[in-house]
Design an enzyme around this catalytic site. Structure first.
Site, PDB file in Angstrom:
ATOM      1  N   LYS A  19       0.835  -1.203   0.000  1.00  0.00           N
ATOM      2  CA  LYS A  19       0.000   0.000   0.000  1.00  0.00           C
ATOM      3  C   LYS A  19       0.873   1.257   0.000  1.00  0.00           C
ATOM      4  O   LYS A  19       0.635   2.177  -0.776  1.00  0.00           O
ATOM      5  CB  LYS A  19      -0.924  -0.033   1.222  1.00  0.00           C
ATOM      6  CG  LYS A  19      -1.893   1.121   1.312  1.00  0.00           C
ATOM      7  CD  LYS A  19      -3.146   0.737   2.084  1.00  0.00           C
ATOM      8  CE  LYS A  19      -2.979   0.838   3.578  1.00  0.00           C
ATOM      9  NZ  LYS A  19      -2.845   2.220   4.058  1.00  0.00           N
ATOM     10  N   SER A  20       1.867   1.295   0.864  1.00  0.00           N
ATOM     11  CA  SER A  20       2.719   2.497   0.962  1.00  0.00           C
ATOM     12  C   SER A  20       3.426   2.765  -0.367  1.00  0.00           C
ATOM     13  O   SER A  20       3.538   3.912  -0.812  1.00  0.00           O
ATOM     14  CB  SER A  20       3.769   2.312   2.054  1.00  0.00           C
ATOM     15  OG  SER A  20       3.147   2.219   3.306  1.00  0.00           O
ATOM     16  N   ARG A  24       2.910   5.937  -3.152  1.00  0.00           N
ATOM     17  CA  ARG A  24       4.054   6.770  -3.538  1.00  0.00           C
ATOM     18  C   ARG A  24       4.301   6.703  -5.039  1.00  0.00           C
ATOM     19  O   ARG A  24       4.724   7.675  -5.660  1.00  0.00           O
ATOM     20  CB  ARG A  24       5.303   6.341  -2.750  1.00  0.00           C
ATOM     21  CG  ARG A  24       5.243   6.826  -1.276  1.00  0.00           C
ATOM     22  CD  ARG A  24       6.205   6.050  -0.393  1.00  0.00           C
ATOM     23  NE  ARG A  24       6.280   6.555   0.960  1.00  0.00           N
ATOM     24  CZ  ARG A  24       5.354   6.349   1.927  1.00  0.00           C
ATOM     25  NH1 ARG A  24       4.277   5.652   1.663  1.00  0.00           N
ATOM     26  NH2 ARG A  24       5.543   6.841   3.145  1.00  0.00           N
ATOM     27  N   GLY A  93      -4.915   8.082   5.260  1.00  0.00           N
ATOM     28  CA  GLY A  93      -3.994   8.997   5.941  1.00  0.00           C
ATOM     29  C   GLY A  93      -2.768   9.268   5.083  1.00  0.00           C
ATOM     30  O   GLY A  93      -2.240  10.392   5.061  1.00  0.00           O
ATOM     31  N   ASP A 319       1.645  -1.235  11.843  1.00  0.00           N
ATOM     32  CA  ASP A 319       0.336  -1.656  11.323  1.00  0.00           C
ATOM     33  C   ASP A 319       0.031  -3.127  11.644  1.00  0.00           C
ATOM     34  O   ASP A 319      -1.091  -3.587  11.415  1.00  0.00           O
ATOM     35  CB  ASP A 319       0.264  -1.442   9.807  1.00  0.00           C
ATOM     36  CG  ASP A 319       0.249   0.047   9.448  1.00  0.00           C
ATOM     37  OD1 ASP A 319      -0.057   0.872  10.339  1.00  0.00           O
ATOM     38  OD2 ASP A 319       0.559   0.387   8.296  1.00  0.00           O
ATOM     39  N   ARG A 350      -6.465   1.798  17.910  1.00  0.00           N
ATOM     40  CA  ARG A 350      -6.240   0.350  17.799  1.00  0.00           C
ATOM     41  C   ARG A 350      -5.860  -0.291  19.125  1.00  0.00           C
ATOM     42  O   ARG A 350      -5.907  -1.529  19.225  1.00  0.00           O
ATOM     43  CB  ARG A 350      -5.187   0.066  16.710  1.00  0.00           C
ATOM     44  CG  ARG A 350      -5.742   0.277  15.317  1.00  0.00           C
ATOM     45  CD  ARG A 350      -4.755  -0.063  14.224  1.00  0.00           C
ATOM     46  NE  ARG A 350      -5.381   0.136  12.922  1.00  0.00           N
ATOM     47  CZ  ARG A 350      -4.716   0.341  11.790  1.00  0.00           C
ATOM     48  NH1 ARG A 350      -3.386   0.373  11.792  1.00  0.00           N
ATOM     49  NH2 ARG A 350      -5.374   0.512  10.653  1.00  0.00           N
ATOM     50  N   ARG A 392      -7.672  -3.106   9.407  1.00  0.00           N
ATOM     51  CA  ARG A 392      -6.713  -4.003  10.092  1.00  0.00           C
ATOM     52  C   ARG A 392      -7.363  -4.681  11.298  1.00  0.00           C
ATOM     53  O   ARG A 392      -7.041  -5.813  11.639  1.00  0.00           O
ATOM     54  CB  ARG A 392      -5.441  -3.248  10.468  1.00  0.00           C
ATOM     55  CG  ARG A 392      -4.797  -2.582   9.258  1.00  0.00           C
ATOM     56  CD  ARG A 392      -3.293  -2.598   9.249  1.00  0.00           C
ATOM     57  NE  ARG A 392      -2.788  -1.894   8.066  1.00  0.00           N
ATOM     58  CZ  ARG A 392      -2.610  -2.467   6.871  1.00  0.00           C
ATOM     59  NH1 ARG A 392      -2.847  -3.749   6.685  1.00  0.00           N
ATOM     60  NH2 ARG A 392      -2.175  -1.747   5.844  1.00  0.00           N
TER      61      ARG A 392
HETATM   62  C1  S3P Z   1       2.403   4.783   6.229  1.00  0.00           C
HETATM   63  C2  S3P Z   1       2.986   5.087   7.425  1.00  0.00           C
HETATM   64  C3  S3P Z   1       2.466   4.659   8.723  1.00  0.00           C
HETATM   65  C4  S3P Z   1       1.471   3.524   8.575  1.00  0.00           C
HETATM   66  C5  S3P Z   1       0.492   3.779   7.483  1.00  0.00           C
HETATM   67  C6  S3P Z   1       1.208   3.942   6.152  1.00  0.00           C
HETATM   68  C7  S3P Z   1       3.004   5.301   4.978  1.00  0.00           C
HETATM   69  O1  S3P Z   1       1.811   5.756   9.345  1.00  0.00           O
HETATM   70  O2  S3P Z   1       0.798   3.316   9.800  1.00  0.00           O
HETATM   71  O3  S3P Z   1      -0.429   2.721   7.384  1.00  0.00           O
HETATM   72  O4  S3P Z   1       2.663   4.809   3.903  1.00  0.00           O
HETATM   73  O5  S3P Z   1       3.839   6.204   5.072  1.00  0.00           O
HETATM   74  P1  S3P Z   1       2.629   6.835  10.209  1.00  0.00           P
HETATM   75  O6  S3P Z   1       3.546   7.521   9.322  1.00  0.00           O
HETATM   76  O7  S3P Z   1       1.584   7.757  10.770  1.00  0.00           O
HETATM   77  O8  S3P Z   1       3.308   6.046  11.293  1.00  0.00           O
END
Ligand code: S3P
Length: 432
Positions: A19-20, A24, A93, A319, A350, A392
């Site tokens: 996902k991250s 990006r 987020g 996560d 969580r 999650r």
């Molecule tokens: C993420 C960073 C994490 C993670 C989120 C994805 C990212 O959050 O919990 O699911 O893709 O950079 P934080 O940066 O708030 O720790």
């Protein structure tokens, strides 16, 4: 969604793309010159929100959902257009925080919002450093949350000391740093996931990371003139693999192989915790795909013991703590999770939600200020579970359910589409 005990899991799966990295890939590609091709893109709702936001900013995106291949026709660093309406980041987020870094430097005003959960999540953590750089960001309801009104401005490089190890904060500041008039650095107390550093470097940015004497880390970026399109193969998401790692360890019989899982050392904390708990997980075919380490994982049912999870390990498995809590319920002895107060500001709180969920299933678990204490070994039973619309939590509850007596009913399980649309199909495949 109703689930009951499964005694045997066997076979091979490939979990969806990270996902991250998928997020990006869209963002950096949008700012690059040329067409970026992304293979194994995660077709989860969160990453689709990132695509939709950049389309609204004038970036043409072709998403071949059948092939999981996305083509992004980059507009260059200065080619984004003012959106015609409010940008909607949905439940994401990562979209909200990272795009804010980019929007801070654009010559227009954007209103950025998301769903009810996003509108409660803390955005002051990005508003503060981006404002220090010269950005104009206002929280519309003056509560430090979205909707955000972001008006681009000339940005200045800063040396920012982040109070939290957060890849989203780090990435928002580094992305703004692409547009600043001098270098920008972000110091974080422990190393959070470093996909931004690795990927922006591949796109041609001058970015580096160093470990400081006190154990903190600093990522630094120089202003960029241009980024260049890439071909990206997204590895499988270790955060999604975590549910099937747990399922394989807790099953009474069988073994599961998960192919092509990203095991970047800033993300592999779940594997290190499983090792400490006595898990039998074989890593094979370890290789580098682009700039990311990947492996095939074979998981065999194992007797687990409790462990302590704390300190710099936390950002590498943040996560995965909900599913680690499930593992701990079935381990012999006590598991202590501390330094994880960040869990309170995820898609749900969580700490509280997992304690509620697992207590209602019969676990001996208590919440602390910064984590949980779990006394393992008590059998769990079915219950009606409120997912709090947190993907999650829902997937963790599903793995607890298939190891419990009786029926578990997970309400709001459709939120799983946020990160793992085919989760129940993959679970089903391993049962037959
Ligand atoms: C993420 C960073 C994490 C993670 C989120 C994805 C990212 O959050 O919990 O699911 O893709 O950079 P934080 O940066 O708030 O720790």
């Amino acid at each position: 969604m109703k689930l009951q005990k499964i005694h045997r899991l066997n076979g091979e799966i490939t979990v969806p793309g990270d996902k991250s990295i998928s997020h990006r890939s869209v963002m950096f590609a949008a700012l690059a010159k040329g067409t970026t091709v992304v293979h194994n893109f995660l077709q989860g709702a969160d990453c689709l929100s990132s695509i939709a936001c950049f389309e609204s900013l004038g970036v043409p995106v072709e998403n071949d959902t059948a092939a999981n291949t996305v083509r992004i026709h980059g507009r260059g660093l200065y080619g984004l257009k003012a959106p015609k309406s409010v940008l909607d980041a949905g439940n994401s987020g990562t979209t909200t925080r990272l795009i804010s870094g980019i929007l801070s430097a654009q010559p227009f005003t954007t209103i950025l919002t998301g769903d009810a959960s996003i509108q409660k999540r803390p955005m002051a953590r990005i508003i503060t450093p981006l404002s220090m750089m010269g950005a104009h960001i206002e929280s519309q309801n003056h509560n430090g949350c979205a909707p955000l009104i972001i008006t681009g401005a000339p940005l200045h490089g800063i040396a920012y000391r982040s109070p939290v190890a957060s890849a989203q904060v780090k990435s928002a500041v580094l992305l703004a740093g692409l547009y600043a008039d001098s270098p920008t650095s972000v110091l974080e107390p422990a190393l959070s996931r470093n996909h931004t550093e690795l990927m922006l470097s591949a796109f041609g940015a001058d970015i580096s990371s160093t470990k400081n004497d006190d154990g903190s880390f600093t990522a630094s970026i120089k202003p960029a003139h241009e980024l260049f399109a890439q071909e990206i193969c997204v590895p499988g998401d270790i955060s999604s693999a975590a549910y099937f790692i747990a399922a394989g360890l807790l099953a009474e019989h069988g073994s599961i192989t998960i192919k092509n899982v990203g095991i970047n050392p800033t993300r592999d904390g779940i594997l290190r915790v499983c090792d400490a708990m006595g898990a039998n997980i074989r890593r094979e075919n370890i290789r580098t795909e682009g700039s990311e380490l990947t492996a095939d994982l074979t998981i065999t049912a194992s007797a687990l013991k409790g462990t302590v999870i704390e300190g710099e390990l936390i950002p590498t498995l943040i996560d995965e703590i909900p599913i680690i809590a499930v593992l701990a319920c079935f381990a012999d002895g006590t598991t202590v999770i501390r330094d994880a107060q960040e869990l309170k500001v995820k898609e749900s709180n969580r700490i509280d939600v997992m304690v509620q969920v697992l207590s209602s299933m019969g676990a001996d678990i208590e919440a602390t200020d910064d984590g949980m204490i779990i006394h393992g070994g008590k059998p769990l039973h079915g219950a009606v579970i409120d997912s709090h619309y947190d993907h999650r939590v829902a997937m963790s509850a599903a793995i607890a359910a298939i190891n419990s007596d009786g029926i578990t009913d997970i309400q709001g399980a459709d939120c799983i589409r946020i990160s793992y649309p085919a989760f129940f199909d993959d679970l089903h495949r391993l049962c037959v």
